[in-house]
Design an enzyme around this catalytic site. Structure first.
Site, PDB file in Angstrom:
ATOM      1  N   ASP B  25       8.379 -11.373  -1.490  1.00  0.00           N
ATOM      2  CA  ASP B  25       9.294 -12.460  -1.143  1.00  0.00           C
ATOM      3  C   ASP B  25       8.700 -13.786  -1.594  1.00  0.00           C
ATOM      4  O   ASP B  25       7.540 -14.078  -1.286  1.00  0.00           O
ATOM      5  CB  ASP B  25       9.486 -12.542   0.379  1.00  0.00           C
ATOM      6  CG  ASP B  25      10.488 -11.522   0.893  1.00  0.00           C
ATOM      7  OD1 ASP B  25      10.967 -10.703   0.095  1.00  0.00           O
ATOM      8  OD2 ASP B  25      10.785 -11.564   2.102  1.00  0.00           O
ATOM      9  N   LYS B  82      18.909 -11.600  -1.948  1.00  0.00           N
ATOM     10  CA  LYS B  82      19.571 -10.948  -0.818  1.00  0.00           C
ATOM     11  C   LYS B  82      20.985 -11.471  -0.613  1.00  0.00           C
ATOM     12  O   LYS B  82      21.236 -12.675  -0.687  1.00  0.00           O
ATOM     13  CB  LYS B  82      18.788 -11.213   0.475  1.00  0.00           C
ATOM     14  CG  LYS B  82      17.454 -10.484   0.563  1.00  0.00           C
ATOM     15  CD  LYS B  82      16.824 -10.727   1.922  1.00  0.00           C
ATOM     16  CE  LYS B  82      15.356 -10.351   1.977  1.00  0.00           C
ATOM     17  NZ  LYS B  82      15.129  -8.898   1.936  1.00  0.00           N
ATOM     18  N   GLY B 154       9.619  -9.726   9.221  1.00  0.00           N
ATOM     19  CA  GLY B 154       9.088 -10.981   9.743  1.00  0.00           C
ATOM     20  C   GLY B 154       8.162 -10.831  10.933  1.00  0.00           C
ATOM     21  O   GLY B 154       7.870 -11.799  11.619  1.00  0.00           O
ATOM     22  N   ARG B 166       8.573   8.007   8.599  1.00  0.00           N
ATOM     23  CA  ARG B 166       8.327   9.340   9.171  1.00  0.00           C
ATOM     24  C   ARG B 166       9.638  10.032   9.530  1.00  0.00           C
ATOM     25  O   ARG B 166       9.791  11.245   9.343  1.00  0.00           O
ATOM     26  CB  ARG B 166       7.447   9.228  10.417  1.00  0.00           C
ATOM     27  CG  ARG B 166       5.976   9.029  10.095  1.00  0.00           C
ATOM     28  CD  ARG B 166       5.124   9.462  11.280  1.00  0.00           C
ATOM     29  NE  ARG B 166       3.714   9.204  11.060  1.00  0.00           N
ATOM     30  CZ  ARG B 166       2.889  10.024  10.415  1.00  0.00           C
ATOM     31  NH1 ARG B 166       3.337  11.166   9.927  1.00  0.00           N
ATOM     32  NH2 ARG B 166       1.621   9.712  10.257  1.00  0.00           N
ATOM     33  N   GLY B 215       7.284  -5.564   7.795  1.00  0.00           N
ATOM     34  CA  GLY B 215       6.096  -5.603   8.641  1.00  0.00           C
ATOM     35  C   GLY B 215       4.788  -5.353   7.926  1.00  0.00           C
ATOM     36  O   GLY B 215       3.735  -5.291   8.561  1.00  0.00           O
ATOM     37  N   GLY B 236       7.245  -9.130   2.679  1.00  0.00           N
ATOM     38  CA  GLY B 236       8.068 -10.296   2.962  1.00  0.00           C
ATOM     39  C   GLY B 236       7.205 -11.474   3.323  1.00  0.00           C
ATOM     40  O   GLY B 236       6.655 -12.165   2.466  1.00  0.00           O
ATOM     41  N   SER B 237       7.041 -11.690   4.616  1.00  0.00           N
ATOM     42  CA  SER B 237       6.276 -12.837   5.091  1.00  0.00           C
ATOM     43  C   SER B 237       4.771 -12.627   4.927  1.00  0.00           C
ATOM     44  O   SER B 237       4.003 -13.588   5.008  1.00  0.00           O
ATOM     45  CB  SER B 237       6.597 -13.076   6.567  1.00  0.00           C
ATOM     46  OG  SER B 237       7.969 -12.850   6.808  1.00  0.00           O
TER      47      SER B 237
END
Lengths: 196, 295
Positions: B25, B82, B154, B166, B215, B236-237
């Site tokens: 990102d 996005k 996030g 999983r 995550g 992402g973050s």
């Protein structure tokens, strides 16, 4: 003869090359570190992102080791990003890391962005009459070749498949199709090399 | 010979080329350059990273096109962007702007509470999030050419991405041992198209590439997801909310390639500076969990 073909497995579509080679009865070794080069008979550089591969090749000297190997006329086949890695010159990206083994100038993303990606039936005389289903994804083409580079296929006036000695390069992705003719062609190069 | 554009092979093919790579990102051209220099295989152009979207609240929409196009002009790797779930006009705009992949994403506020975009109708390929096999196959049925876990965006907390991966792997495994006559009921129970259920039962894998997202904050997180069987990583973050983005980005790229090499992970995990601060999932109110968005 050992039947290992190495596939550079840093990033990209290496699994698809493995499946095609397995289908042809060849074992494959995924190459991630310099030691993985030891007992391979030829090397495939898959499609992927050439800049990402270039960064990863510089991490532990793997890139320089492959250049040394190539100095011995070692058989190497590059598809798409692999073709870019093999080229001596890249238009607008002259400082990008590459092997620079084939005397040709390539243009990256030459057909445009992803929405311009396409597939088409390609005439490749060296492989026979039947056209080859060629998949071009954000593909490069070869703008210019030196006289010592053999042209195996052209599309709309641009070279998209070429050979120089034991080095082979295509703009498109035979590994995304079920047609094994190009992989068989490369295997013949490998076998002739090791017979010598 | 006629050239065929936007075929299924061409759409899924780009995702095949991204495998083993990291998609990051980015919110500015400068960040995009850092990502490309670190070895990212693509970038996701955004106005805000997910943790800032979470903090800001309100309605999160498609990014300003000037940000997206400036990033496209700056880097040579593929640029994704996005669109809101169900917002097919945002998707049309992004397609016309020339982005390489659209993420119909739960990180943005959904525009339709019942339906996703008919993704077959576009030239540009789509990636969508999924928490389980049924959700993944519904998205593929709508035309998604690439799947990713949803995780919990996030948060810098990998637990939800692990759970989703999983779950998908277990459900695939279960399908492969079912006798043929049970597949229709399996399709009914998971709410997935029958032909795709049959494909998964026969091949033991999804018909498209499957990345991890939501995550991932450390090189070890990336390697963990790769070992669980994903094809590549979205961060992402995790990069640009950390203390040293350039160094962390490079380390996550290396960890994604060399995910089985623990010794190497030791080397590349040293001196990375602080990771982004994380969020415990139970501290997020159910209504604020982005993974619940999508149908």
């Amino acid at each position: 003869m050992e039947k290992y073909v190495g596939i550079l497995a840093l990033q990209g579509a290496f699994r698809e090359h493995r499946l095609l080679l397995n289908q042809l009865g060849y074992d494959v070794k995924e190459v991630r570190r310099p030691a993985d080069l030891e007992d391979i008979r030829g090397l495939i550089i898959p499609g992927g992102e050439s800049t990402a591969m270039g960064k990863l090749l510089q991490f532990d000297g793997l890139g320089e080791n492959i250049k040394e190997l190539a100095g011995k006329d070692f058989p190497i086949y590059g598809t798409c990003a692999g073709l870019i890695m093999l080229a001596k010159d890249i238009i607008n990206h002259s400082d990008q890391y590459r092997f620079g083994l084939m005397d040709m100038t390539v243009e990256r993303n030459a057909y445009g962005r992803q929405v311009d990606s396409f597939e088409t039936g390609l005439k490749i005389p060296a492989l026979g009459q039947e056209p080859f289903r060629a998949v071009f994804i954000r593909a490069p083409y070869i703008e210019k070749v030196a006289p010592n580079v053999g042209i195996l296929a052209e599309y709309e006036g641009k070279v998209v498949f070429a050979r120089q000695g034991n080095l082979l390069a295509s703009s498109f992705h035979p590994e995304l199709t079920e047609d094994t003719r190009i992989h068989q062609y490369f295997i013949r190069i490998i076998e002739e090399y090791w017979q010598k | 010979m006629m050239a065929e554009i936007a075929s299924w092979k061409v759409k899924t093919g780009l995702a095949e080329m991204l495998k083993g790579g990291v998609i990051m990102d980015v919110t500015t051209p400068e960040q995009a350059v850092i990502a490309e220099e670190a070895g990212a295989c693509a970038v996701m152009a955004l106005e805000r990273v997910p943790s800032d979207i979470r903090a800001a609240g309100g309605v999160a929409r498609m990014a300003d096109l000037s940000i997206v196009t400036r990033i496209m002009e700056t880097v040579s790797i593929p640029v994704m962007a996005k669109a809101r779930i169900g917002h097919f006009v945002e998707a049309r705009v992004l397609e016309a702007a020339g982005v390489d992949y659209i993420d119909e994403s739960e990180v943005l506020t959904p525009a339709d509470d019942l339906y996703h975009i008919d993704k077959r109708d576009f030239k540009v390929p789509f990636v969508c999030g999924a928490r389980n096999l049924g959700e993944a196959l519904r998205r593929i049925g709508e035309g998604a050419a690439m799947i990713r876990t949803k995780g919990e965006p996030g948060t810098g907390n990998v637990v939800e991405a692990v759970r989703h991966m999983r779950t998908v792997v277990n459900e695939i495994r279960q399908l492969t041992v079912l006798p043929k006559e049970e597949l229709m009921t399996a399709a009914k129970n998971m709410g997935a198209p029958y032909d795709l259920v049959c494909y998964v039962a026969e091949h033991g894998k999804l018909p498209v590439v499957n990345f991890a997202a939501g995550g991932i904050a450390t090189p070890a997180d990336a390697a963990l997801m790769m070992q669980l069987g994903v094809d590549g990583i979205f961060v992402g973050s995790g990069v640009f909310k950390s203390e040293n983005p350039a160094k962390r980005a490079k380390a996550i790229v290396l960890a994604t390639t060399h995910y089985q090499d623990a010794q190497l992970l030791v080397e590349i995990s040293k001196d990375l500076g602080e990771a982004m601060s994380g969020l415990e999932i139970s501290s997020i109110a159910a209504a604020d969990r982005m993974q619940e968005r999508g149908w």
